[in-house]
Design a protein around this motif. Sequence first.
Motif, PDB file in Angstrom:
ATOM      1  N   PRO A 198      44.150  13.124 -35.132  1.00 58.10           N
ATOM      2  CA  PRO A 198      44.622  12.030 -34.274  1.00 58.10           C
ATOM      3  C   PRO A 198      43.488  11.201 -33.659  1.00 58.10           C
ATOM      4  O   PRO A 198      43.564   9.970 -33.621  1.00 58.10           O
ATOM      5  N   ASP A 199      42.449  11.866 -33.174  1.00 54.01           N
ATOM      6  CA  ASP A 199      41.340  11.136 -32.552  1.00 54.01           C
ATOM      7  C   ASP A 199      40.603  10.278 -33.570  1.00 54.01           C
ATOM      8  O   ASP A 199      40.351   9.093 -33.340  1.00 54.01           O
ATOM      9  N   GLU A 200      40.283  10.861 -34.713  1.00 51.37           N
ATOM     10  CA  GLU A 200      39.578  10.123 -35.755  1.00 51.37           C
ATOM     11  C   GLU A 200      40.435   8.976 -36.287  1.00 51.37           C
ATOM     12  O   GLU A 200      39.946   7.869 -36.509  1.00 51.37           O
ATOM     13  N   ALA A 201      41.716   9.246 -36.494  1.00 45.21           N
ATOM     14  CA  ALA A 201      42.609   8.218 -37.015  1.00 45.21           C
ATOM     15  C   ALA A 201      42.692   7.028 -36.063  1.00 45.21           C
ATOM     16  O   ALA A 201      42.722   5.871 -36.494  1.00 45.21           O
ATOM     17  N   GLY A 202      42.719   7.311 -34.763  1.00 38.50           N
ATOM     18  CA  GLY A 202      42.799   6.234 -33.786  1.00 38.50           C
ATOM     19  C   GLY A 202      41.578   5.337 -33.808  1.00 38.50           C
ATOM     20  O   GLY A 202      41.694   4.104 -33.827  1.00 38.50           O
ATOM     21  N   TRP A 203      40.397   5.928 -33.834  1.00 44.24           N
ATOM     22  CA  TRP A 203      39.169   5.136 -33.826  1.00 44.24           C
ATOM     23  C   TRP A 203      38.928   4.422 -35.146  1.00 44.24           C
ATOM     24  O   TRP A 203      38.393   3.310 -35.180  1.00 44.24           O
ATOM     25  N   LEU A 204      39.329   5.039 -36.243  1.00 43.10           N
ATOM     26  CA  LEU A 204      39.043   4.462 -37.561  1.00 43.10           C
ATOM     27  C   LEU A 204      40.179   3.595 -38.090  1.00 43.10           C
ATOM     28  O   LEU A 204      40.088   3.049 -39.187  1.00 43.10           O
ATOM     29  N   ASP A 205      41.262   3.498 -37.332  1.00 37.27           N
ATOM     30  CA  ASP A 205      42.382   2.627 -37.702  1.00 37.27           C
ATOM     31  C   ASP A 205      42.995   3.047 -39.039  1.00 37.27           C
ATOM     32  O   ASP A 205      43.212   2.222 -39.923  1.00 37.27           O
ATOM     33  N   VAL A 206      43.266   4.351 -39.181  1.00 34.87           N
ATOM     34  CA  VAL A 206      43.918   4.879 -40.378  1.00 34.87           C
ATOM     35  C   VAL A 206      45.024   5.836 -39.930  1.00 34.87           C
ATOM     36  O   VAL A 206      45.006   6.339 -38.807  1.00 34.87           O
ATOM     37  N   PRO A 207      46.004   6.106 -40.789  1.00 35.96           N
ATOM     38  CA  PRO A 207      47.050   7.067 -40.433  1.00 35.96           C
ATOM     39  C   PRO A 207      46.485   8.484 -40.302  1.00 35.96           C
ATOM     40  O   PRO A 207      45.510   8.841 -40.970  1.00 35.96           O
ATOM     41  N   VAL A 208      47.092   9.285 -39.445  1.00 32.59           N
ATOM     42  CA  VAL A 208      46.718  10.689 -39.339  1.00 32.59           C
ATOM     43  C   VAL A 208      46.915  11.341 -40.705  1.00 32.59           C
ATOM     44  O   VAL A 208      47.917  11.123 -41.381  1.00 32.59           O
ATOM     45  N   GLY A 209      45.945  12.139 -41.119  1.00 33.25           N
ATOM     46  CA  GLY A 209      46.009  12.788 -42.419  1.00 33.25           C
ATOM     47  C   GLY A 209      45.316  12.034 -43.532  1.00 33.25           C
ATOM     48  O   GLY A 209      45.210  12.545 -44.651  1.00 33.25           O
ATOM     49  N   SER A 210      44.835  10.819 -43.258  1.00 34.33           N
ATOM     50  CA  SER A 210      44.128  10.047 -44.280  1.00 34.33           C
ATOM     51  C   SER A 210      42.850  10.761 -44.702  1.00 34.33           C
ATOM     52  O   SER A 210      42.238  11.482 -43.915  1.00 34.33           O
ATOM     53  N   ALA A 211      42.445  10.534 -45.940  1.00 33.25           N
ATOM     54  CA  ALA A 211      41.253  11.200 -46.460  1.00 33.25           C
ATOM     55  C   ALA A 211      39.984  10.659 -45.821  1.00 33.25           C
ATOM     56  O   ALA A 211      39.789   9.447 -45.745  1.00 33.25           O
ATOM     57  N   LEU A 212      39.148  11.563 -45.364  1.00 37.07           N
ATOM     58  CA  LEU A 212      37.845  11.208 -44.808  1.00 37.07           C
ATOM     59  C   LEU A 212      36.761  11.942 -45.593  1.00 37.07           C
ATOM     60  O   LEU A 212      36.949  13.078 -46.018  1.00 37.07           O
ATOM     61  N   LEU A 213      35.635  11.264 -45.767  1.00 37.92           N
ATOM     62  CA  LEU A 213      34.451  11.894 -46.351  1.00 37.92           C
ATOM     63  C   LEU A 213      33.638  12.471 -45.201  1.00 37.92           C
ATOM     64  O   LEU A 213      33.265  11.745 -44.280  1.00 37.92           O
TER      65      LEU A 213
END
Length: 247
Positions: A198-213
């Motif tokens: 949730p925190d990463e998704a909010g800052w990066l403007d992507v849905p929760v669960g999106s793939a991150l490197l």
Amino acid sequence: MSTTGDDAMPGRVPKQPGTARYRQVAEDLIARVGRSELVPGQRLEPEAQLARQYGVNRLTMRRALEELSRAGLVRTEHGVGSFIAVPATRHRIDDGEASLSESMARRGIVVRHRVLAITEADLGVDTPFADFPGAAVRFRFVRYLEEEPWSIGEVLVPASLAPLDWVGGASVFAVITARHGLSVRRAERAFSAGPAGPDEAGWLDVPVGSALLELRGINTDQHGRVVARVAHHIRGDRAEYVVRLPG
């Protein structure tokens, strides 16, 4: 930027014998991108409207969008819509720069950092900084490339080197280099993949669960001393790391 109205689309695509209808629609969208009628980041019309404009059913339209998504040309956010994908930013990790920020800036890409927190961290016996005893400072920030959120990361450095007044203009390593006369360089990098919380998704403007490197590693100075430990979570739809292997 988004298109509006039925006249924003080119209309029905003539049927071509021997070619699946969904593929004809996909190829027309690709051609429109090539003519700059559709640009990276642009939101497409809703699926039902696109289907009506192309004269196909929704299943055919959906399959065309899925085809383009697999090819990396369209990005779909459930509940939001489909967008023309922003091309991946290719980056070589062995280019000699201390950080990705310097690498991108050298290529003329505007980079800025939003500082989220600067905190002291007492690592005790677990410190990676054998040559710099004492506490360490953790910098947490969001990195933007061309004003688009690209990654959220942390950099841990010895307190004796830490620029506590860092405001996010140049990278942390650029400031350390300027103030302490050190040549900071990448020494070790490890990569993995994971979902956005949730925190990463909010800052990066992507849905929760999106793939991150996920990138982790250490930096050293010109004397081989460890001067930083780094950890970054990078949007999977924005980056492609390229490593040249020895022949």
